[in-house]
Enzyme design. Structure first.
Site, PDB file in Angstrom:
ATOM      1  N   LYS A  70      28.410  93.535 -44.664  1.00  0.00           N
ATOM      2  CA  LYS A  70      27.778  92.389 -44.021  1.00  0.00           C
ATOM      3  C   LYS A  70      28.110  92.372 -42.528  1.00  0.00           C
ATOM      4  O   LYS A  70      28.990  93.100 -42.064  1.00  0.00           O
ATOM      5  CB  LYS A  70      28.240  91.090 -44.689  1.00  0.00           C
ATOM      6  CG  LYS A  70      29.750  90.864 -44.638  1.00  0.00           C
ATOM      7  CD  LYS A  70      30.165  89.636 -45.426  1.00  0.00           C
ATOM      8  CE  LYS A  70      31.682  89.460 -45.368  1.00  0.00           C
ATOM      9  NZ  LYS A  70      32.134  88.253 -46.087  1.00  0.00           N
ATOM     10  N   TYR A  89      41.396  82.544 -13.414  1.00  0.00           N
ATOM     11  CA  TYR A  89      41.201  81.104 -13.496  1.00  0.00           C
ATOM     12  C   TYR A  89      42.511  80.423 -13.872  1.00  0.00           C
ATOM     13  O   TYR A  89      43.284  80.918 -14.694  1.00  0.00           O
ATOM     14  CB  TYR A  89      40.143  80.764 -14.543  1.00  0.00           C
ATOM     15  CG  TYR A  89      38.742  81.180 -14.168  1.00  0.00           C
ATOM     16  CD1 TYR A  89      38.104  80.627 -13.067  1.00  0.00           C
ATOM     17  CD2 TYR A  89      38.060  82.121 -14.927  1.00  0.00           C
ATOM     18  CE1 TYR A  89      36.819  81.001 -12.721  1.00  0.00           C
ATOM     19  CE2 TYR A  89      36.761  82.509 -14.590  1.00  0.00           C
ATOM     20  CZ  TYR A  89      36.147  81.940 -13.487  1.00  0.00           C
ATOM     21  OH  TYR A  89      34.883  82.312 -13.145  1.00  0.00           O
TER      22      TYR A  89
END
Length: 384
Positions: free
Chosen positions: A43, A265
């Site tokens: 999957k 950041y």
């Protein structure tokens, strides 16, 4: 070698996917599953590694049964492997979905009364086998699955009507990666009681970790997933699986920054003069922001992840951003790292489970988060 995704010289990173290691992992899991037969869970685009090359490699290694999550994944599998037996975990979403199952000869895993009703009314048969299906029974995970009471009613009703043909009865283990967890034994006992309701039907309980529990957990069919792709199946134990994917990011810039300056950041301060390799990967590529380096206020997990370059670990500095991540390469010395070099994000030198733990997550999430901006290279045999 084959490739996909952006051209190598245009991509910020690359994934090297070793199909020989994938095949070897399947053979090991098949051996550990004996006397059961090992299927394969493919999957989510084979856990992010590419459905077509993975499925063909597993078929060449001897796998004949495959599990996906959704019907469109099953239809893609049918195009790749016309003769495979394909099960769809997530059940039926309505009568319209049954058309896709019929077109692709997909076998639904029936999880609820609505699934049973839809499949009885709209399912396919081959003239001898009316409405083949898998029956998922609930044993303690409380995600998908028929309650024990509903499973008993189904068994009694279907014994009379023969409207459905269960070809597999299954459940799912919640704690198999912790071998001594008492939940494992409770689920096994519950499943053994329920499997007697369908005496002529094959059974399946073990996922990757369940295979290593052995014994009664193996049943008739095992369903390995993460272990196929190199993830550690059992927490706290040595990983017997070969690494399948190496994720690397290209270095875009190398710079020297003085102690007291800040990076990324949030302006994480540097305690020393530092050589920084700026790599073209970030959370848009599945390198999670939670892997950010130590001293970052947003995290309280560990000192952050590390990469690997030219024989050395290189810690992540500051916050991981959308497209770029900073690595500390001071230990390599000046001029050791150049633009165009690659930092290994995870692979044979940086085990994926180690990186996942540093990011406060699991290997499954790292693999299935890999974005389309990597160039993918498939190496090794087994895909013919």
């Amino acid at each position: 070698m084959i490739g996909s995704g952006p051209m190598p010289h245009l991509a910020g990173g690359r994934l090297v996917i070793n199909l020989s290691a994938l095949a070897a992992n399947y053979r090991l899991l098949a051996e550990r599953s004996t006397p059961a037969q090992a299927a394969a869970v493919v999957k989510a685009d084979a856990y992010g590694l590419g459905l077509a090359p993975v499925a063909r490699t597993l078929w060449a290694a001897g796998c004949r049964r495959f599990f996906v999550a959704l019907p469109h994944e099953g239809l893609a599998m049918r195009d790749i492997l016309p003769e495979a037996e394909i099960f769809v975990f997530n059940g039926l979403f309505g009568s319209e979905a049954a058309v896709a199952y019929r077109a692709g000869r997909l076998i639904p895993v029936l999880n609820a009364q609505s699934d049973l009703s839809i499949w009885e009314a709209y399912g396919w048969d081959d003239g001898e086998t009316p409405r083949p299906c898998a029956i998922h029974v609930e044993t303690g995970m409380n995600r998908l699955g028929l309650t024990p009471e509903r499973a008993r009613t189904l068994a009694e009703e279907n014994a009379l009507t023969r409207a459905l043909t269960p070809v597999l009865v299954m459940s799912h283990l919640a704690c198999a990666d912790t071998p001594d967890h008492p939940m494992n034994r409770r689920q096994l006992e519950s499943f053994q009681a329920l499997r007697t309701l369908f005496p002529e039907t094959e059974t399946s309980l073990a996922n990757s970790a369940g295979i290593f529990l052995g014994g009664g957990f193996l049943c008739n069919v095992t369903r390995p997933g993460i272990a196929l792709y190199g993830g550690a199946p059992v927490s706290g134990a040595a990983n017997p699986m070969q690494p399948v994917v190496t994720a690397e990011a290209r270095v875009s810039q190398v710079k020297q920054v003085r102690a007291g300056d800040t990076v990324s950041y949030g302006a994480t301060p540097l305690a020393r003069d530092t050589i920084i390799a700026v790599a073209s990967t970030g959370y848009a590529d599945g390198y999670h922001r939670a892997a950010s380096g130590g001293g970052v206020p947003l995290r309280n997990l560990s000192n952050g992840a590390s990469g690997f370059i030219h024989g050395h670990e290189a810690p992540v500095l500051g916050r991981v951003t959308m497209d770029l991540t900073l690595f500390d390469v001071t230990a390599l010395g000046p001029d050791a790292v150049a633009v165009g070099d690659h930092v290994e994000l995870f692979g044979p030198n940086m085990p994926i489970n180690t990186v996942a733990e540093a990011a406060g997550t699991i290997a499954y999430e790292l693999l299935t988060s890999l974005g389309p901006r990597y160039h993918r290279e498939y190496v090794g045999g087994g895909e013919e």
